[in-house]
Design a protein around this motif. Structure first.
Motif, PDB file in Angstrom:
ATOM      1  N   SER A 146      49.451  40.228  30.386  1.00  0.00           N
ATOM      2  CA  SER A 146      48.397  39.682  31.247  1.00  0.00           C
ATOM      3  C   SER A 146      48.307  40.453  32.560  1.00  0.00           C
ATOM      4  O   SER A 146      47.206  40.693  33.076  1.00  0.00           O
ATOM      5  CB  SER A 146      48.655  38.201  31.526  1.00  0.00           C
ATOM      6  OG  SER A 146      48.632  37.447  30.320  1.00  0.00           O
ATOM      7  N   LYS A 147      49.442  40.835  33.099  1.00  0.00           N
ATOM      8  CA  LYS A 147      49.461  41.633  34.329  1.00  0.00           C
ATOM      9  C   LYS A 147      48.747  42.962  34.105  1.00  0.00           C
ATOM     10  O   LYS A 147      47.969  43.418  34.956  1.00  0.00           O
ATOM     11  CB  LYS A 147      50.903  41.868  34.758  1.00  0.00           C
ATOM     12  CG  LYS A 147      51.053  42.797  35.944  1.00  0.00           C
ATOM     13  CD  LYS A 147      52.520  43.165  36.165  1.00  0.00           C
ATOM     14  CE  LYS A 147      52.660  44.336  37.113  1.00  0.00           C
ATOM     15  NZ  LYS A 147      54.059  44.792  37.253  1.00  0.00           N
TER      16      LYS A 147
ATOM     17  N   TRP B 228      30.635  42.568  34.772  1.00  0.00           N
ATOM     18  CA  TRP B 228      31.925  42.397  35.442  1.00  0.00           C
ATOM     19  C   TRP B 228      33.003  42.313  34.365  1.00  0.00           C
ATOM     20  O   TRP B 228      32.747  41.957  33.218  1.00  0.00           O
ATOM     21  CB  TRP B 228      31.935  41.167  36.340  1.00  0.00           C
ATOM     22  CG  TRP B 228      31.978  39.829  35.652  1.00  0.00           C
ATOM     23  CD1 TRP B 228      33.069  39.066  35.379  1.00  0.00           C
ATOM     24  CD2 TRP B 228      30.842  39.083  35.162  1.00  0.00           C
ATOM     25  NE1 TRP B 228      32.710  37.900  34.754  1.00  0.00           N
ATOM     26  CE2 TRP B 228      31.342  37.892  34.611  1.00  0.00           C
ATOM     27  CE3 TRP B 228      29.465  39.322  35.142  1.00  0.00           C
ATOM     28  CZ2 TRP B 228      30.515  36.936  34.036  1.00  0.00           C
ATOM     29  CZ3 TRP B 228      28.639  38.367  34.567  1.00  0.00           C
ATOM     30  CH2 TRP B 228      29.164  37.193  34.027  1.00  0.00           C
ATOM     31  N   ALA B 229      34.191  42.696  34.741  1.00  0.00           N
ATOM     32  CA  ALA B 229      35.317  42.721  33.801  1.00  0.00           C
ATOM     33  C   ALA B 229      36.074  41.402  33.855  1.00  0.00           C
ATOM     34  O   ALA B 229      36.358  40.879  34.931  1.00  0.00           O
ATOM     35  CB  ALA B 229      36.251  43.883  34.130  1.00  0.00           C
ATOM     36  N   VAL B 230      36.388  40.881  32.665  1.00  0.00           N
ATOM     37  CA  VAL B 230      37.155  39.638  32.557  1.00  0.00           C
ATOM     38  C   VAL B 230      38.486  39.959  31.868  1.00  0.00           C
ATOM     39  O   VAL B 230      38.488  40.451  30.735  1.00  0.00           O
ATOM     40  CB  VAL B 230      36.391  38.577  31.741  1.00  0.00           C
ATOM     41  CG1 VAL B 230      37.221  37.307  31.618  1.00  0.00           C
ATOM     42  CG2 VAL B 230      35.041  38.285  32.384  1.00  0.00           C
ATOM     43  N   PRO B 231      39.607  39.689  32.516  1.00  0.00           N
ATOM     44  CA  PRO B 231      40.895  40.005  31.896  1.00  0.00           C
ATOM     45  C   PRO B 231      41.232  39.014  30.789  1.00  0.00           C
ATOM     46  O   PRO B 231      40.845  37.839  30.860  1.00  0.00           O
ATOM     47  CB  PRO B 231      41.887  39.874  33.057  1.00  0.00           C
ATOM     48  CG  PRO B 231      41.256  38.847  33.946  1.00  0.00           C
ATOM     49  CD  PRO B 231      39.764  39.083  33.849  1.00  0.00           C
ATOM     50  N   TYR B 232      41.960  39.481  29.783  1.00  0.00           N
ATOM     51  CA  TYR B 232      42.470  38.564  28.758  1.00  0.00           C
ATOM     52  C   TYR B 232      43.855  38.102  29.201  1.00  0.00           C
ATOM     53  O   TYR B 232      44.781  38.903  29.310  1.00  0.00           O
ATOM     54  CB  TYR B 232      42.551  39.232  27.389  1.00  0.00           C
ATOM     55  CG  TYR B 232      43.207  38.332  26.364  1.00  0.00           C
ATOM     56  CD1 TYR B 232      42.511  37.239  25.848  1.00  0.00           C
ATOM     57  CD2 TYR B 232      44.520  38.549  25.960  1.00  0.00           C
ATOM     58  CE1 TYR B 232      43.112  36.381  24.941  1.00  0.00           C
ATOM     59  CE2 TYR B 232      45.118  37.701  25.045  1.00  0.00           C
ATOM     60  CZ  TYR B 232      44.415  36.627  24.525  1.00  0.00           C
ATOM     61  OH  TYR B 232      45.022  35.771  23.643  1.00  0.00           O
ATOM     62  N   ILE B 233      43.974  36.822  29.492  1.00  0.00           N
ATOM     63  CA  ILE B 233      45.251  36.250  29.906  1.00  0.00           C
ATOM     64  C   ILE B 233      45.835  35.490  28.716  1.00  0.00           C
ATOM     65  O   ILE B 233      45.248  34.513  28.248  1.00  0.00           O
ATOM     66  CB  ILE B 233      45.077  35.290  31.103  1.00  0.00           C
ATOM     67  CG1 ILE B 233      44.383  36.008  32.270  1.00  0.00           C
ATOM     68  CG2 ILE B 233      46.424  34.730  31.528  1.00  0.00           C
ATOM     69  CD1 ILE B 233      45.170  37.138  32.872  1.00  0.00           C
TER      70      ILE B 233
ATOM     71  N   THR C 169      46.526  36.674  41.752  1.00  0.00           N
ATOM     72  CA  THR C 169      47.076  36.214  40.480  1.00  0.00           C
ATOM     73  C   THR C 169      48.050  37.235  39.916  1.00  0.00           C
ATOM     74  O   THR C 169      49.105  36.879  39.381  1.00  0.00           O
ATOM     75  CB  THR C 169      45.941  35.948  39.472  1.00  0.00           C
ATOM     76  OG1 THR C 169      45.054  34.969  40.007  1.00  0.00           O
ATOM     77  CG2 THR C 169      46.489  35.447  38.141  1.00  0.00           C
ATOM     78  N   GLN C 170      47.711  38.498  40.029  1.00  0.00           N
ATOM     79  CA  GLN C 170      48.594  39.565  39.547  1.00  0.00           C
ATOM     80  C   GLN C 170      49.938  39.533  40.277  1.00  0.00           C
ATOM     81  O   GLN C 170      50.996  39.658  39.655  1.00  0.00           O
ATOM     82  CB  GLN C 170      47.921  40.924  39.738  1.00  0.00           C
ATOM     83  CG  GLN C 170      48.662  42.079  39.065  1.00  0.00           C
ATOM     84  CD  GLN C 170      47.941  43.391  39.283  1.00  0.00           C
ATOM     85  OE1 GLN C 170      47.531  43.705  40.407  1.00  0.00           O
ATOM     86  NE2 GLN C 170      47.769  44.157  38.228  1.00  0.00           N
TER      87      GLN C 170
END
Length: 244
Positions: free
Chosen positions: A69-70, A114-119, A223-224
């Motif tokens: 996730s990081k 926009w970019a959405v991270p996969y957590i 969050t990171q």
């Protein structure tokens, strides 16, 4: 062994030695009870050992999820920072009343992206389904809940909803009205850049979008960093308990 005890009982009863038999019976019962207690203790020890092994294994899995996730957050931050620079470039051209340049082609194409991270929350959901008491370290348990229920949830739900809502209700309307996207999707051009520079609504839209994306990056970085601290806490716990 049982045959041996039966022989002793038979001998004592045959000799009418009831006092010694009663004493023997008490001793035999004591041995049986002691055996049961020892068996229960061994069983409890085995169960406790299994739970500890399961806890450490699931902490290692959670650490792997967080590391992934990081990394995803890093990609998203980098992408969104690039989009933000594109928006600022458009804003700068409007502010300076500069003539249109082809460098803006990709900038206009990025307005609704926009970019959405996969957590990954798979292991965390497993821990919740098993019960958070699976984690014996209360401080670590609190840390895990804080990162997932505050930092990650705020980023994905609060910031994510804000991005999505603004895109659907405002960005798409501005794009349809003012921007023509190229077939290859990587370029877009304003219908009339000179008119667009004088359009206060578009200027307001662009300044809001810049602030939203800057907030997204700030949330993502916070969050990171929270995830980094949690990874360190889990690694310390695994090291303290000598998990391979």
């Amino acid at each position: 062994m049982l045959r041996f005890f039966r022989q002793i009982r038979h001998g004592l009863l045959s000799d009418n030695r009831f006092g010694k038999y009663a004493l023997y019976a008490v001793g035999e019962i004591t041995l049986v009870v002691a055996g049961i207690l020892i068996a229960l203790q061994v069983n409890n020890w085995n169960e406790e050992r299994k739970l500890k092994a399961e806890e450490l294994a699931i902490l290692a899995e959670l650490k792997a999820d967080l590391e992934y996730s990081k990394q995803e957050l890093g990609y998203a931050i980098e992408s969104n920072a690039g989009y933000l620079e594109s928006y600022k470039r458009i804003f700068s051209y409007i502010e300076k009343d500069s003539a249109y340049s082809v460098v803006l082609d990709t900038a206009f194409a990025a307005l609704d992206i926009w970019a959405v991270p996969y957590i990954s929350t798979t292991t965390y959901e497993t821990i919740k389904s098993r019960g958070m008491n699976l984690i014996s370290n209360d401080s670590l348990k609190k840390h895990i809940n804080q990162v997932y229920n505050l930092n990650i949830q705020s980023l994905l739900e609060d910031m994510g909803r804000w991005e999505w809502s603004f895109s659907q209700n405002t960005t798409q309307r501005m794009m349809v009205r003012n921007i023509r996207r190229s077939i290859d999707q990587h370029k877009a051009f304003p219908n009339d850049f000179e008119r667009l520079k004088r359009d206060d609504e578009f200027g307001n839209f662009l300044s809001i979008l810049i602030n939203i994306r800057a907030d997204n990056i700030r949330y993502s970085r916070n969050t990171q960093m929270a995830i980094e601290r949690l990874i360190a806490s889990i690694a310390q716990e695994l090291e303290r308990r000598k998990y391979p």
